[in-house]
Motif scaffolding. Structure first.
Motif, PDB file in Angstrom:
ATOM      1  N   GLN A  63       0.805  -1.226   0.000  1.00  0.00           N
ATOM      2  CA  GLN A  63       0.000   0.000   0.000  1.00  0.00           C
ATOM      3  C   GLN A  63       0.837   1.275   0.000  1.00  0.00           C
ATOM      4  O   GLN A  63       0.274   2.373  -0.056  1.00  0.00           O
ATOM      5  CB  GLN A  63      -0.919   0.008   1.231  1.00  0.00           C
ATOM      6  N   THR A  64       2.165   1.144   0.049  1.00  0.00           N
ATOM      7  CA  THR A  64       3.025   2.321   0.187  1.00  0.00           C
ATOM      8  C   THR A  64       3.807   2.546  -1.095  1.00  0.00           C
ATOM      9  O   THR A  64       4.644   1.730  -1.482  1.00  0.00           O
ATOM     10  CB  THR A  64       4.005   2.152   1.362  1.00  0.00           C
ATOM     11  N   GLY A  65       3.541   3.658  -1.749  1.00  0.00           N
ATOM     12  CA  GLY A  65       4.243   3.996  -2.981  1.00  0.00           C
ATOM     13  C   GLY A  65       5.342   5.000  -2.750  1.00  0.00           C
ATOM     14  O   GLY A  65       5.743   5.271  -1.618  1.00  0.00           O
ATOM     15  N   GLY A  66       5.845   5.562  -3.845  1.00  0.00           N
ATOM     16  CA  GLY A  66       6.852   6.608  -3.754  1.00  0.00           C
ATOM     17  C   GLY A  66       8.244   6.119  -4.073  1.00  0.00           C
ATOM     18  O   GLY A  66       8.461   5.000  -4.542  1.00  0.00           O
ATOM     19  N   ILE A  67       9.206   7.003  -3.802  1.00  0.00           N
ATOM     20  CA  ILE A  67      10.617   6.750  -4.089  1.00  0.00           C
ATOM     21  C   ILE A  67      11.315   6.310  -2.810  1.00  0.00           C
ATOM     22  O   ILE A  67      11.121   6.907  -1.752  1.00  0.00           O
ATOM     23  CB  ILE A  67      11.299   8.033  -4.638  1.00  0.00           C
ATOM     24  N   LEU A  68      12.149   5.292  -2.919  1.00  0.00           N
ATOM     25  CA  LEU A  68      12.912   4.842  -1.762  1.00  0.00           C
ATOM     26  C   LEU A  68      13.998   5.849  -1.408  1.00  0.00           C
ATOM     27  O   LEU A  68      14.581   6.472  -2.309  1.00  0.00           O
ATOM     28  CB  LEU A  68      13.540   3.478  -2.038  1.00  0.00           C
ATOM     29  N   LEU A 101      23.426   0.821  -0.525  1.00  0.00           N
ATOM     30  CA  LEU A 101      22.016   0.788  -0.141  1.00  0.00           C
ATOM     31  C   LEU A 101      21.459  -0.617  -0.318  1.00  0.00           C
ATOM     32  O   LEU A 101      21.807  -1.319  -1.262  1.00  0.00           O
ATOM     33  CB  LEU A 101      21.201   1.770  -1.005  1.00  0.00           C
ATOM     34  N   VAL A 102      20.561  -1.010   0.553  1.00  0.00           N
ATOM     35  CA  VAL A 102      19.969  -2.350   0.478  1.00  0.00           C
ATOM     36  C   VAL A 102      18.782  -2.282  -0.497  1.00  0.00           C
ATOM     37  O   VAL A 102      17.625  -2.481  -0.121  1.00  0.00           O
ATOM     38  CB  VAL A 102      19.544  -2.846   1.869  1.00  0.00           C
ATOM     39  N   GLN A 103      19.106  -1.979  -1.748  1.00  0.00           N
ATOM     40  CA  GLN A 103      18.070  -1.766  -2.757  1.00  0.00           C
ATOM     41  C   GLN A 103      18.373  -2.527  -4.051  1.00  0.00           C
ATOM     42  O   GLN A 103      17.612  -3.409  -4.454  1.00  0.00           O
ATOM     43  CB  GLN A 103      17.915  -0.260  -3.034  1.00  0.00           C
ATOM     44  N   VAL A 104      19.467  -2.192  -4.696  1.00  0.00           N
ATOM     45  CA  VAL A 104      19.865  -2.863  -5.945  1.00  0.00           C
ATOM     46  C   VAL A 104      21.197  -3.540  -5.712  1.00  0.00           C
ATOM     47  O   VAL A 104      22.166  -2.878  -5.353  1.00  0.00           O
ATOM     48  CB  VAL A 104      19.991  -1.838  -7.098  1.00  0.00           C
TER      49      VAL A 104
END
Length: 462
Positions: A230-235, A394-397
């Motif tokens: 339910q949470t959108g946006g940019i990390l 970052l724990v992203q990519v």
């Protein structure tokens, strides 16, 4: 024996080794400081970060974790939505209240040091805490090591293989140190793997406490899925990564009347959604369950979500068996190798989570102990050599998508072992765990959570 509730911890993102562990370490330091001397004599506290903690600490929010730990907070109970504001106030005001009681001057530039040129010899994730009096004399000094999965140890504890655990040091009826010994216990006593772990846990807690605790773990996992959907946006962090879970959720739920004729692989899309939702929450510093680490926090919830949504007989008791079984496998990796990406690369995080999830799913599919051990072995065998090379620290990519791959592999491993195998296989789980350990030792440090190699240097950070 490690407790199930050490393997699975409710905490905050984005990293168990770089966020959860450092917060626990500095919290432990200030409690020791209060107990061992007159608090009013303390006028300054410094924290120095070494190795991987310093190299990727900013991207992993280690600075915030350290400060919150000094303030007396713990990952399980802190409100993650308040951290940034509190950190900013301490940074601009150049003071903090350690343990939330004793105010001292604190400069982020002078008192929180990122030593990017030095590794402490005991472990890649080291930090040193020192308290001083008003004459600059050292009152207390301790070095801590965040050894993966939110476990923290001092040097003497590393040497004696004793790591900090909230569980009582009690004898257990069914101790096991290897997959082979675990299977032997199952054969000798006619128990399942989940029953072995349950009997051991009963030495610490009542059955009701254990079942309630496991239900709380799944509730926290499921909540991270629901909030992530339910949470959108940019990390946060600067890579400008768009959250994808809400849009995938919208597409998967847009036409429920077509479910009967949907793409036959849509179930895998749900697994992908569950894993993405959790790890996007983790990347944003939200509440997740270390399972067994934060970087791999989406794998086990995604596979349990798959079981709950698509298995007709799915029930709370099945989820408990899943987590008890998965926990047993995680204990073997923790004991005989490592859960730290700074030691093992991502094979020690997503690889271990995949192995644990495969075992858990095999158990609720009705697998025998040998089939469960086979599923766990398959789950790791095909993650051997997996590097940890997060872009910009970052724990992203590639971490978020990597959880989706780990979850899908776990399902495939469980099905291969239970539906199309009888438990006999060429490679034992113990040999795979030892191979993972040897591979991690041989792996160059630039591929082990330092952001000095791999994708981290081959993709522009902006």
């Amino acid at each position: 024996m490690i407790s199930l509730f050490d393997m699975f911890k409710i905490g905050i993102g984005p990293s168990s080794s770089h966020t959860v562990g450092p917060m626990i370490a500095t919290n432990r330091f200030v409690h020791l400081l209060e107990q061992s001397m007159q608090p009013t004599s303390v006028t300054r506290i410094s924290v120095e970060l070494f190795g991987s903690l310093s190299l990727t600490g900013l991207g992993h929010r280690t600075d915030r974790a350290v400060i919150m730990g000094l303030c007396g907070e713990l990952p399980r109970t802190i409100d993650p939505d308040t951290i940034d504001e509190r950190f900013a106030l301490i940074e601009t005001g150049e003071s903090l209240e350690w343990l939330g009681k004793y105010r001292i001057v604190f400069s982020m530039k002078k008192d929180l040091v990122f030593n990017r040129t030095k590794f402490l010899p005991q472990h890649p994730n080291g930090l040193r805490c020192i308290a001083f009096d008003d004459s600059g004399n050292e009152l207390l000094k301790r070095e801590y090591f965040s050894v993966g999965g939110g476990f923290v140890a001092e040097a003497h504890e590393l040497q004696s293989s004793e790591q900090i655990s909230p569980a009582p040091d009690a004898e257990v009826p069914y101790p096991f140190t290897s997959g082979e010994s675990l299977l032997a216990l199952c054969r000798e006593h006619g128990l399942s793997i989940s029953e072995i772990v349950m009997q051991n846990e009963l030495q610490h807690r009542s059955r009701n406490e254990i079942e309630t605790g496991i239900d709380e773990l799944w509730h926290a996992m499921k909540e991270s899925i629901d909030v992530g959907c339910q949470t959108g946006g940019i990390l946060p962090g600067g890579l400008k990564i768009q959250r994808r879970a809400p849009e995938i959720f919208r597409k998967l739920t847009a036409h429920p009347e077509l479910a009967a004729t949907a793409d036959p692989l849509e179930r895998m899309d749900w697994v992908t959604l569950f894993a993405l939702a959790v790890n996007e929450q983790n990347a944003a510093g939200g509440r997740v369950v270390t399972a067994p680490t934060n970087g791999a926090a989406g794998v086990i919830p995604a596979v349990i979500g798959y079981y709950e949504k698509f298995y007709p007989g799915a029930c709370p008791a099945g989820i408990r068996d899943f987590l008890l079984t998965a926990g047993a496998v995680g204990m073997l990796y923790k004991r005989n190798a490592s859960l730290s990406a700074a030691e093992m690369g991502c094979q020690g995080e997503v690889g271990v989570a995949c192995s644990m999830a495969a075992a858990g799913l095999a158990a609720v599919m009705g697998g025998t102990p040998n089939q469960i051990e086979n599923a766990a072995e398959i789950g790791m065998e095909h993650n051997l050599g997996l590097t940890c090379d997060p872009i910009a620290g970052l724990v992203q990519v590639p971490c978020i998508e990597r959880n989706t791959m780990g979850a899908v592999k776990a399902i495939n491993a469980a099905r291969l072992a239970v539906l199309y195998g009888d438990g006999t296989h060429r490679v034992p789980l113990d040999r795979v765990i030892e191979t993972m350990r040897q591979t991690g030792v041989d792996m160059q440090s630039k591929y082990k959570e330092t952001s000095l190699g791999g994708l981290a240097v081959n993709v522009i950070n902006c």
